[in-house]
Motif scaffolding. Sequence first.
Motif, mmCIF file in Angstrom:
data_model
loop_
_atom_site.group_PDB
_atom_site.id
_atom_site.type_symbol
_atom_site.label_atom_id
_atom_site.label_comp_id
_atom_site.label_asym_id
_atom_site.label_seq_id
_atom_site.Cartn_x
_atom_site.Cartn_y
_atom_site.Cartn_z
ATOM 1 N N GLN A 38 58.507 78.185 69.468
ATOM 2 C CA GLN A 38 58.491 77.922 67.924
ATOM 3 C C GLN A 38 59.044 79.547 67.143
ATOM 4 N N ALA A 39 58.320 80.447 67.995
ATOM 5 C CA ALA A 39 58.900 82.157 67.679
ATOM 6 C C ALA A 39 61.214 82.663 67.609
ATOM 7 N N LEU A 40 61.219 81.882 68.747
ATOM 8 C CA LEU A 40 62.657 81.590 68.875
ATOM 9 C C LEU A 40 64.035 81.229 67.472
ATOM 10 N N VAL A 41 63.069 80.021 66.982
ATOM 11 C CA VAL A 41 64.305 79.257 65.999
ATOM 12 C C VAL A 41 64.366 79.550 64.435
ATOM 13 N N ASP A 42 65.382 79.708 64.377
ATOM 14 C CA ASP A 42 65.151 79.668 63.496
ATOM 15 C C ASP A 42 65.785 79.164 62.109
ATOM 16 N N ASP A 43 65.778 78.385 61.272
ATOM 17 C CA ASP A 43 66.353 77.188 60.425
ATOM 18 C C ASP A 43 67.847 77.590 60.405
ATOM 19 N N ALA A 44 68.226 78.497 60.134
ATOM 20 C CA ALA A 44 69.983 79.196 59.586
ATOM 21 C C ALA A 44 70.035 79.915 61.171
ATOM 22 N N ASP A 45 69.805 79.267 61.636
ATOM 23 C CA ASP A 45 70.994 79.651 62.944
ATOM 24 C C ASP A 45 71.545 77.853 63.395
ATOM 25 N N ASP A 51 77.836 74.943 60.145
ATOM 26 C CA ASP A 51 79.182 74.516 59.540
ATOM 27 C C ASP A 51 79.721 74.905 60.774
ATOM 28 N N ARG A 52 79.487 75.621 62.388
ATOM 29 C CA ARG A 52 80.839 75.462 63.397
ATOM 30 C C ARG A 52 81.237 73.581 63.423
ATOM 31 N N VAL A 53 80.247 73.663 63.468
ATOM 32 C CA VAL A 53 80.676 71.673 63.927
ATOM 33 C C VAL A 53 81.568 71.569 62.137
ATOM 34 N N ALA A 54 81.399 71.701 61.299
ATOM 35 C CA ALA A 54 82.211 70.680 60.417
ATOM 36 C C ALA A 54 83.289 71.576 60.546
ATOM 37 N N ARG A 55 83.785 73.025 60.004
ATOM 38 C CA ARG A 55 84.949 73.873 60.582
ATOM 39 C C ARG A 55 85.614 73.682 61.279
ATOM 40 N N LEU A 56 84.796 73.064 62.554
ATOM 41 C CA LEU A 56 85.508 72.356 63.515
ATOM 42 C C LEU A 56 86.988 70.701 63.637
ATOM 43 N N PHE A 57 85.776 70.854 63.226
ATOM 44 C CA PHE A 57 86.989 69.120 62.803
ATOM 45 C C PHE A 57 86.481 69.099 60.949
ATOM 46 N N GLY A 58 86.796 69.734 60.108
ATOM 47 C CA GLY A 58 87.354 69.947 58.761
ATOM 48 C C GLY A 58 86.815 68.528 58.025
ATOM 49 N N LEU A 59 85.275 68.780 58.197
ATOM 50 C CA LEU A 59 84.553 67.674 57.658
ATOM 51 C C LEU A 59 83.690 68.720 57.037
ATOM 52 N N GLU A 60 82.960 67.645 56.147
ATOM 53 C CA GLU A 60 82.570 67.635 54.932
ATOM 54 C C GLU A 60 81.194 67.749 55.010
ATOM 55 N N LEU A 61 80.246 68.922 54.542
ATOM 56 C CA LEU A 61 78.976 68.910 54.967
ATOM 57 C C LEU A 61 78.212 67.819 53.500
ATOM 58 N N ALA A 62 77.050 67.762 54.406
ATOM 59 C CA ALA A 62 76.748 66.412 52.605
ATOM 60 C C ALA A 62 75.122 67.699 52.508
#
Lengths: 109, 94, 169
Positions: C143-150, C156-167
């Motif tokens: 649990q200590a390793l995972v950060d929601d921001a990551d 965000d990266r995937v959205a930018r790759l496909f040119g998708l809008e995030l809800a």
Amino acid sequence: MAAIDWLSDALLLAGGAFFLAGTVGVVRFPDVYCRLHALAKVDNLGLGLVVLGLALRADSVTAVVKLSLIWLLALFASATVSYLIARRALRRGITPWSAERPAPPERAP
Amino acid sequence: MPELPIALALFLLANLLVALRWVMRGPTQADRMLAALLFGTTGVAVLLLLAEAGGVAELLDVALVFALLAAIAGAAFAERAWREDRRERARGGD
Amino acid sequence: MTIARSPSLRSSRLWLMRAPLFAALWWVLAEGETRAWGVGAATVLAATAASVWLWPPSRAHLSPVGLLAFLAFFALQSLRGGFTVALLALRPRLRLRPGLRVLPLRLPPGAGRVLLADTLSLLPGTVSAGLCDDELHLHVLDQALVDDADLRAAEDRVARLFGLELAHA
């Protein structure tokens, strides 16, 4: 021995070390989900280093590109396969091991 | 060191066998599916090292086909799982 | 990049963009060997036709630069993930706090979600364990390793790759 050979050897040895770490993880980690982390990530890093080490010894650009292609394919394959295994295990009701409640993983009725 | 690739290939083979033995002994069925991951990475690494050690460039292509098959198998399974999900939802499952 | 106007124009643009990629791939696979160029040409044409048929242009289009940037990100994250987990495995006293976590997705259904699941499987702390409705289930090694921001950064990266809008989640 040229510096490039030395570097190649170092990368290959480091790759081997990560494969060993992956196996240690498989042996030590408490359940199938944790073992997935060990195999899907550590072994991939091991393969990446081996690929890099071999790329330094390669005698053509195409061989280098081919080696990187192999690594990327292996990355996608293990990401997908580990997702499927984890999903399957959850659906079958294999409870993840937890530090608070160290019960052995069991199958739901 | 010219002997390094072959030595490392043997070392990885030993590694593969140890991991495989633990995976096969795992308590759940899912443990045994981990073998697929082992062959996809350690198996490919062994082939690449043998290609270098023996000067057999063709083994590189064998490794490529291994990786390709692992990726395709993954994608095919994922596609099937996706369809199952949709069917379950249509039936009004969770 | 502009969007072509008519469907036939768009399809020929697709051919012009993809055929050179497959030709380059063939050149790599043949290791620069030019004797079998006949087989190569036929294979390149067949591969391009198959790709246009199976993967027609959609609103979500990939830019080659975006793809390269993503591959680099994917490879780099995988290195980071491997290193962290290897250290965990080798620590003399094994102290893990594994668990499950649910990530509400902002990506629309489709290839983007699958790619996100794949990417998160390579991040240091997480393995994807199921896409269900609008949620991604994750197994967390510690649990200590995972950060929601990551996790959000990967989305965000995937959205930018496909040119998708995030809800908005």
